[in-house]
Design an enzyme around this catalytic site. Structure first.
Site, PDB file in Angstrom:
ATOM      1  N   ALA A 126      -8.175 -11.135   7.159  1.00 15.06           N
ATOM      2  CA  ALA A 126      -8.630 -10.082   8.065  1.00 15.06           C
ATOM      3  C   ALA A 126      -7.822  -8.821   7.786  1.00 15.06           C
ATOM      4  O   ALA A 126      -6.638  -8.894   7.460  1.00 15.06           O
ATOM      5  CB  ALA A 126      -8.467 -10.499   9.521  1.00 15.06           C
ATOM      6  N   ALA A 136      -7.083  -5.179   9.709  1.00  9.71           N
ATOM      7  CA  ALA A 136      -7.242  -4.432  10.953  1.00  9.71           C
ATOM      8  C   ALA A 136      -6.743  -3.004  10.764  1.00  9.71           C
ATOM      9  O   ALA A 136      -6.371  -2.590   9.661  1.00  9.71           O
ATOM     10  CB  ALA A 136      -6.490  -5.126  12.084  1.00  9.71           C
ATOM     11  N   SER A 137      -6.735  -2.271  11.857  1.00  7.38           N
ATOM     12  CA  SER A 137      -6.381  -0.853  11.775  1.00  7.38           C
ATOM     13  C   SER A 137      -4.921  -0.627  11.395  1.00  7.38           C
ATOM     14  O   SER A 137      -4.599   0.343  10.712  1.00  7.38           O
ATOM     15  CB  SER A 137      -6.675  -0.170  13.112  1.00  7.38           C
ATOM     16  OG  SER A 137      -5.988  -0.829  14.168  1.00  7.38           O
ATOM     17  N   LEU A 138      -4.042  -1.530  11.816  1.00  7.79           N
ATOM     18  CA  LEU A 138      -2.609  -1.309  11.611  1.00  7.79           C
ATOM     19  C   LEU A 138      -1.993  -2.256  10.587  1.00  7.79           C
ATOM     20  O   LEU A 138      -0.843  -2.075  10.195  1.00  7.79           O
ATOM     21  CB  LEU A 138      -1.856  -1.447  12.938  1.00  7.79           C
ATOM     22  CG  LEU A 138      -2.349  -0.560  14.086  1.00  7.79           C
ATOM     23  CD1 LEU A 138      -1.519  -0.803  15.345  1.00  7.79           C
ATOM     24  CD2 LEU A 138      -2.317   0.902  13.698  1.00  7.79           C
ATOM     25  N   GLY A 139      -2.721  -3.279  10.176  1.00  8.58           N
ATOM     26  CA  GLY A 139      -2.178  -4.236   9.225  1.00  8.58           C
ATOM     27  C   GLY A 139      -3.241  -5.188   8.737  1.00  8.58           C
ATOM     28  O   GLY A 139      -4.420  -5.061   9.082  1.00  8.58           O
ATOM     29  N   VAL A 198      -3.919  -9.589   7.571  1.00 10.00           N
ATOM     30  CA  VAL A 198      -3.426 -10.935   7.861  1.00 10.00           C
ATOM     31  C   VAL A 198      -3.767 -11.877   6.710  1.00 10.00           C
ATOM     32  O   VAL A 198      -4.888 -11.863   6.191  1.00 10.00           O
ATOM     33  CB  VAL A 198      -4.042 -11.468   9.170  1.00 10.00           C
ATOM     34  CG1 VAL A 198      -3.521 -12.877   9.471  1.00 10.00           C
ATOM     35  CG2 VAL A 198      -3.731 -10.532  10.329  1.00 10.00           C
ATOM     36  N   LYS A 228       1.160 -11.521   9.181  1.00 10.20           N
ATOM     37  CA  LYS A 228       0.633 -10.188   9.448  1.00 10.20           C
ATOM     38  C   LYS A 228       1.545  -9.154   8.782  1.00 10.20           C
ATOM     39  O   LYS A 228       2.750  -9.129   9.038  1.00 10.20           O
ATOM     40  CB  LYS A 228       0.589  -9.990  10.966  1.00 10.20           C
ATOM     41  CG  LYS A 228      -0.123  -8.749  11.453  1.00 10.20           C
ATOM     42  CD  LYS A 228      -0.211  -8.823  12.982  1.00 10.20           C
ATOM     43  CE  LYS A 228      -0.808  -7.584  13.590  1.00 10.20           C
ATOM     44  NZ  LYS A 228      -0.860  -7.694  15.072  1.00 10.20           N
ATOM     45  N   ASP A 255      -5.565  -4.457  24.916  1.00 11.51           N
ATOM     46  CA  ASP A 255      -6.486  -4.298  23.788  1.00 11.51           C
ATOM     47  C   ASP A 255      -7.263  -5.592  23.534  1.00 11.51           C
ATOM     48  O   ASP A 255      -7.218  -6.153  22.437  1.00 11.51           O
ATOM     49  CB  ASP A 255      -5.691  -3.900  22.538  1.00 11.51           C
ATOM     50  CG  ASP A 255      -6.579  -3.397  21.409  1.00 11.51           C
ATOM     51  OD1 ASP A 255      -7.696  -2.935  21.703  1.00 11.51           O
ATOM     52  OD2 ASP A 255      -6.157  -3.459  20.239  1.00 11.51           O
TER      53      ASP A 255
END
Length: 559
Positions: free
Chosen positions: A131, A133-136, A138, A152, A287
């Protein structure tokens, strides 16, 4: 990792105007291009034809602009009642289908942070991220000790990107706030500051690990909620290693049904756990989008991201409960005062002109239209109030509202017919009926008494609402109530109940008959005797003695 400081960020970028101007021009260019495209489609009569293309364009635009704008898209992706289906399908991809950064960079970060080669740390490590995501992003891995984990890794150069975007957002907030058709004023910049604070906390991985452990401790007695373990030996400021969760996104309805899970049960777990976070623990997930919530095959719901959390003070929690009680009682004067305490109205606000408006806007919530009442309705109605009255949104409540709206949007994506009051009302009723704290007992008394008179219909309504949740057991509540009646603290309630039963110089047997008919199916004689015995055993002798003389002369019977 430093904390968010708007003043320091402002000082930094005031001496680097070329970076600010270039970033601002980039943002304006993309948004202006998108808006002009929509206008051109409308002018050419091709709005419907080009809609899929525009939806994809919006997703690519937010992705290109980076983490801050991706966060906005993630929030919108949980609102099927606000966003068209074609746009929604594209925005959902922002939750965990973002472009990853290079594996070589990610592996180099891991080895640098953990001071060891990948082969020394993990016996297995996925070749590609599972995956992004916006900040990192995985990776799935297995530690050399055998545990399956999620690793992560934070995106490189994240801090400068977030800082510049937040600086521009704060500048824009201060400039456009006076032109908005809402009474937000300078508080709009405070909302940006709150968002910035949470973003900086979210990229602090040790802080996220501590949040996860605190969240797990709060739900340690709830077998329906799963929180992954944190592996601290493999965690630093830019790498977080946690237990791998075998599950699937809540919005994957096909897999939910294939696993034999009930959608409505999952919704109830999500909404109830959300209410617990706000009204019981005061520590809430800010969130909760579908990329952060997973259904497990055994029926549990797992939270997997604890970067964006917030803590409510005890006073705020109690005032929130007060506001719910005052809403149930339709006490709009007290509700207006709650808004002052919570910061939605300034301390010097004259509430009397606002009270009739609150009654008009919220008066239907306990009426026939209660099943149609949801956060979208609240948002729409309060938008009208904020235009005419000096309401404002406190910075902390911006996150709370976002969390609640996101959870409702997630529930709507699972079940379009979902009404949040179907879960929220039974939960609040149960909290009031079973609350053991002095604060909750006082709130229950506020519900049951008005102008010094016992409100039989309110007790009936509370019990009926609580019992609409089939898992609710009335007997423990009856035991708590009887124990409280027999305690020294229950002296006032004992006296008031006797007065209520004998009010207006008559025995209120009709009201008591209705109450008995409501609860008799739950009160089996054997269990009822054990409950009474347990309550009396736990009560003081003085309390029991004080009750018996007042009750025995009435000696009435139900037919």
């Amino acid at each position: 990792m430093g904390s968010y400081d708007a003043e320091k960020i402002g000082q930094y970028y005031r001496y680097r105007p070329w970076r600010v101007i270039w970033r601002a021009l980039t943002i304006v260019f993309f948004f202006l291009s998108f808006v002009l495209g929509l206008a051109l489609d409308n002018w050419l009569g091709k709005t419907e034809t080009n809609q899929p293309h525009r939806a994809t364009q919006l997703r690519h635009m937010l992705t290109y602009l980076g983490p801050t704008f991706i966060k906005v898209g993630q929030a919108l992706s949980t609102r099927p009642d606000l966003i068209r289906r074609d746009y929604l399908e594209e925005l959902v991809k922002l939750q965990d289908q973002l472009p990853p950064f290079a594996n070589s960079v990610a592996l180099a970060i891991i080895e640098s942070e953990l001071d060891a080669a990948i082969e020394e740390l993990f016996s297995e490590f996925s070749e590609q991220p599972v995956a992004a995501a916006s900040l990192g992003q995985v990776y799935r891995a297995r530690l050399v000790t055998g545990e399956d984990v999620a690793v992560k890794v934070q995106r490189p150069n994240l801090l400068p990107t977030l800082s510049l975007d937040l600086y521009l957002m704060r500048w824009a907030a201060g400039w456009i706030a006076p032109w908005l058709p809402l009474n937000l004023g300078h508080d709009l910049t405070l909302i940006v500051d709150e968002f910035g604070t949470k973003l900086f906390e979210e990229i602090n991985y040790p802080n996220e690990g501590r949040n996860a452990e605190k969240f797990a401790a709060n739900f340690r007695n709830d077998p329906r909620v799963k929180v992954p373990l944190i592996y601290w030996r493999y965690t630093t400021s830019h790498v977080l290693t946690l237990e791998w969760i075998n599950g699937f996104k809540l919005t994957d309805t096909e897999r939910v049904k294939a696993a034999g899970l009930d959608v409505d049960t999952l919704i109830q777990i999500g909404v109830t756990s959300g209410l617990q976070q706000l009204l019981e623990f005061g520590f809430f997930h800010a969130d909760p989008h579908p990329g952060n919530l997973f259904a497990m095959a055994d029926g549990r719901m797992a939270y997997i991201d604890f970067g964006m959390m917030d803590q409510l003070e005890e006073f705020t929690k109690e005032t929130l409960v007060d506001s719910v009680v005052h809403l149930i009682n339709q006490d709009y004067v007290d509700l207006a005062e709650d808004f002052v305490k919570l910061g939605f109205l300034a301390p010097d606000t004259d509430i009397w002109p606002i009270v009739p408006a609150l009654e008009l806007v919220l008066g239907e919530i306990l009426g026939e239209s209660v099943q149609d009442f949801n956060f979208k309705t609240i948002t729409d109605r309060f938008s009208e109030l904020m235009y005419d009255y000096p309401f404002r949104v406190p910075a902390k409540f911006a996150l709370i509202i976002r969390s609640l709206v996101t959870q409702e949007g997630l529930a709507l994506s699972l079940n379009p017919a979902f009404k949040i009051v179907d879960v929220a009302y039974p939960y609040v009723a149960q909290r009031l009926l079973t609350g053991e704290s002095p604060h909750l007992r006082r709130r229950l008394l506020e519900v049951l008494f008005k102008n010094g008179k016992f409100q039989w219909n309110r007790l009936e309504n509370l019990i009926a609402i609580a019992r609409s949740d089939t898992s609710f057991d009335l007997l423990p509540t009856a035991q708590l109530g009887l124990r409280y009646l027999l305690s020294d603290e229950g002296h006032f309630l004992r006296r008031q109940l006797i007065l209520a039963i004998t009010a207006d110089d008559r025995l209120h047997t009709a009201e008591m008959q209705r109450l008995w008919n409501l609860v008799k199916d739950d009160l089996e004689p054997g269990r009822l005797f054990n409950v009474a015995l347990g309550a009396i055993t736990g009560a003081s002798l003085a309390g029991a003695a004080s009750l018996l003389p007042t009750v025995s002369p009435l000696n009435f019977k139900f037919k």
